[in-house]
Design an enzyme around this catalytic site. Structure first.
Site, PDB file in Angstrom:
ATOM      1  N   HIS A 201       0.825  -1.226   0.000  1.00  0.00           N
ATOM      2  CA  HIS A 201       0.000   0.000   0.000  1.00  0.00           C
ATOM      3  C   HIS A 201       0.856   1.272   0.000  1.00  0.00           C
ATOM      4  O   HIS A 201       0.339   2.354  -0.253  1.00  0.00           O
ATOM      5  CB  HIS A 201      -1.018  -0.018   1.156  1.00  0.00           C
ATOM      6  CG  HIS A 201      -0.483   0.353   2.492  1.00  0.00           C
ATOM      7  ND1 HIS A 201      -0.197  -0.562   3.479  1.00  0.00           N
ATOM      8  CD2 HIS A 201      -0.192   1.567   3.020  1.00  0.00           C
ATOM      9  CE1 HIS A 201       0.240   0.070   4.545  1.00  0.00           C
ATOM     10  NE2 HIS A 201       0.253   1.358   4.306  1.00  0.00           N
TER      11      HIS A 201
ATOM     12  N   ASP B  10      -0.705  -7.442   1.370  1.00  0.00           N
ATOM     13  CA  ASP B  10      -0.079  -6.118   1.475  1.00  0.00           C
ATOM     14  C   ASP B  10       1.442  -6.305   1.624  1.00  0.00           C
ATOM     15  O   ASP B  10       2.014  -6.132   2.699  1.00  0.00           O
ATOM     16  CB  ASP B  10      -0.672  -5.378   2.681  1.00  0.00           C
ATOM     17  CG  ASP B  10      -0.285  -3.912   2.706  1.00  0.00           C
ATOM     18  OD1 ASP B  10       0.348  -3.449   1.730  1.00  0.00           O
ATOM     19  OD2 ASP B  10      -0.595  -3.246   3.712  1.00  0.00           O
TER      20      ASP B  10
ATOM     21  N   SER C  86       4.160   1.981   8.302  1.00  0.00           N
ATOM     22  CA  SER C  86       3.809   0.966   7.311  1.00  0.00           C
ATOM     23  C   SER C  86       5.011   0.473   6.538  1.00  0.00           C
ATOM     24  O   SER C  86       5.893   1.257   6.194  1.00  0.00           O
ATOM     25  CB  SER C  86       2.838   1.547   6.277  1.00  0.00           C
ATOM     26  OG  SER C  86       1.583   1.602   6.831  1.00  0.00           O
ATOM     27  N   GLY C  87       4.997  -0.818   6.237  1.00  0.00           N
ATOM     28  CA  GLY C  87       6.088  -1.404   5.460  1.00  0.00           C
ATOM     29  C   GLY C  87       7.259  -1.817   6.328  1.00  0.00           C
ATOM     30  O   GLY C  87       8.114  -2.572   5.901  1.00  0.00           O
TER      31      GLY C  87
HETATM   32  N1  ARG Z   1      -1.291   2.174   7.221  1.00  0.00           N
HETATM   33  C1  ARG Z   1      -0.401   2.910   8.060  1.00  0.00           C
HETATM   34  C2  ARG Z   1       0.739   3.522   7.245  1.00  0.00           C
HETATM   35  O1  ARG Z   1       0.558   3.690   6.072  1.00  0.00           O
HETATM   36  C3  ARG Z   1       0.126   2.104   9.206  1.00  0.00           C
HETATM   37  C4  ARG Z   1      -0.930   1.358   9.892  1.00  0.00           C
HETATM   38  C5  ARG Z   1      -0.530   0.726  11.129  1.00  0.00           C
HETATM   39  N2  ARG Z   1      -1.527   1.060  12.065  1.00  0.00           N
HETATM   40  C6  ARG Z   1      -1.648   0.547  13.248  1.00  0.00           C
HETATM   41  N3  ARG Z   1      -2.548   1.005  14.038  1.00  0.00           N
HETATM   42  N4  ARG Z   1      -0.855  -0.445  13.627  1.00  0.00           N
HETATM   43  O2  ARG Z   1       1.726   3.928   7.759  1.00  0.00           O
END
Ligand code: ARG
Length: 407
Positions: A216, A261, A357-358
């Site tokens: 993503h 993902d 993320s990642g």
């Molecule tokens: N989707 C988020 C990003 O793009 C990170 C999500 C992680 N969230 C969580 N509550 N653990 O950085």
């Protein structure tokens, strides 16, 4: 002899200058005077049959062989005239020759006599040859196979730091949401994935030219030329930077679904490993990280939902949450599929957040070797009760990773 007043002052000044110069010289030699020297040696061991497990740097067979050789090298040099210059040695490769085992070892020395490298090399070589033709304990070494050559600092450090999942520094306790500052070398596989030089996502180093991250991160931005990767504790002071040659997004990732993902980033030029840039170990596909085991998530993501982002890499120490619990109605109500794994706390408090993320969710085995458990993927806001972080389950995609990278 009688000194005039000004003569006395001149004498005192002279003495002060001489003392200061002497201190300067001593400090210079203590701090800067020691240049590292590295040698690459190899030899055949007649009584160790080659085992394919020697190819895996986290296999116990490899670790045991490394330990026997390192202890032989330590004994050899600690009982020699070079005991003060000897720093360490490390097995960097185990090869086979007619079923027998050949090891490649890098030796590190530090010495002030940097102008006489050839003499130093001969001394080290003689000490080794003498030892290897004599009593080498339980290892039968074929001394006729012994080879020694010079190796430069950067490639030598690259070899010394090549093993996966080993960190060089640690700091105590547990701003990820609810996190703590890390120190340089604590999470050496962590990278920052940047779009036009702005941090967007975390990523994890798998080898000197492959990283793992979340698919993503690349929604609406699939052109590798926009992306770069940096390493090091602070975003503002990176230790290494690389451009991206290729981005491989899982074929079955369909935004905005969270399934699959996962993405792989190929660097345009490999990194050289150092004490603060190293790779993580990948678990085997059938490995199971049990619920409730300790894991750590790291990243430069925000400290809370819509919060500010840190410059220093943060760590959050948490637990794996089993999928049945994570799928309960009041938690994620069945949204957790086989390729996902939950981690955090049902009471909230510590969690990954936007910008993490990642990045890696890692776990260490009983020997202190770190393995990649998950990739920061999604969650409902950050650190809320009953809304733990959801990660891409790395073991589920282990064969997919191999199919793309050969790792
Ligand atoms: N989707 C988020 C990003 O793009 C990170 C999500 C992680 N969230 C969580 N509550 N653990 O950085």
């Amino acid at each position: 002899m009688k000194l005039t007043r000004s003569g006395k002052i001149a004498l005192i000044i002279l003495v002060v200058i001489i003392v200061a110069a002497a201190i300067g010289v001593i400090v210079y030699f203590v701090v800067y005077g020691k240049t590292p020297f590295y040698y690459h040696i190899s030899f055949k061991i007649n009584n160790v049959d080659y085992d394919s497990k020697f190819g895996k740097p986290y296999a116990q067979e490899y670790i045991d062989l490394n330990e026997r050789i390192v202890s032989l090298m330590n004994k050899t040099f600690q009982a020699s005239k070079l005991r003060r210059q000897y720093v360490k040695s490390h097995v960097v490769k185990v090869r086979q020759n007619n079923g027998k085992t050949i090891v490649d070892v890098v030796l590190k020395f530090k010495s002030c006599y940097n102008n006489n490298a050839a003499m130093f090399r001969d001394r080290a070589k003689n000490i080794l040859l003498q030892k290897l033709t004599g009593d080498t304990g339980s290892l039968c070494i074929d001394s006729s196979s012994f080879k020694l050559s010079d190796i430069d600092t950067d490639p030598a450090e690259n070899l010394l730091n090549m093993c996966c999942g080993r960190r060089t520094k640690m700091s105590p306790g547990n701003k990820i949401a609810g996190g703590l500052d890390s120190v340089e070398g604590e999470w050496p596989w962590q990278a920052s994935l940047q779009q036009n030089n702005i941090h967007r996502c975390g990523a994890t180093l798998l080898s000197n030219n492959w990283l793992l991250t979340a698919a993503h991160c690349f929604v609406n931005a699939k052109d590798p030329r926009e992306w770069s990767v940096t390493f090091g504790l602070r975003l503002s002071d990176s230790k290494m930077k690389r451009s991206v040659k290729n981005i491989i997004i899982h074929e079955k990732y369909h935004y905005p679904d969270h399934d699959n993902d996962i993405a792989i980033v190929n660097l345009s030029k490999p990194v050289l490993y150092t004490s603060s840039i190293r790779k993580i170990c990948l678990p085997e596909a059938n490995y199971n990280f049990p619920p409730d085991s300790d894991v750590v998530v790291t990243g430069w993501g925000s400290r809370k939902t819509d919060g500010t982002s840190p410059n220093v890499l943060q760590k959050g120490i948490m637990k794996i949450i089993d999928t049945d619990t994570c799928n309960k109605k009041e938690v994620y109500d069945g949204a957790i599929t086989n390729g996902m794994i939950c981690a955090g706390f049902l009471e909230g408090r510590i969690d990954a957040c936007q910008g993490d993320s990642g990045g890696p969710l890692v776990s260490s085995d009983s020997r202190g070797i770190w393995f990649l458990v998950g990739i920061v993927s999604w969650g409902h806001e950050c650190a809320l009760p009953n809304k733990p972080g959801v990660y891409t389950r790395v073991t589920y995609y282990r064969n997919w990773i191999t199919s793309k990278t050969g790792l």
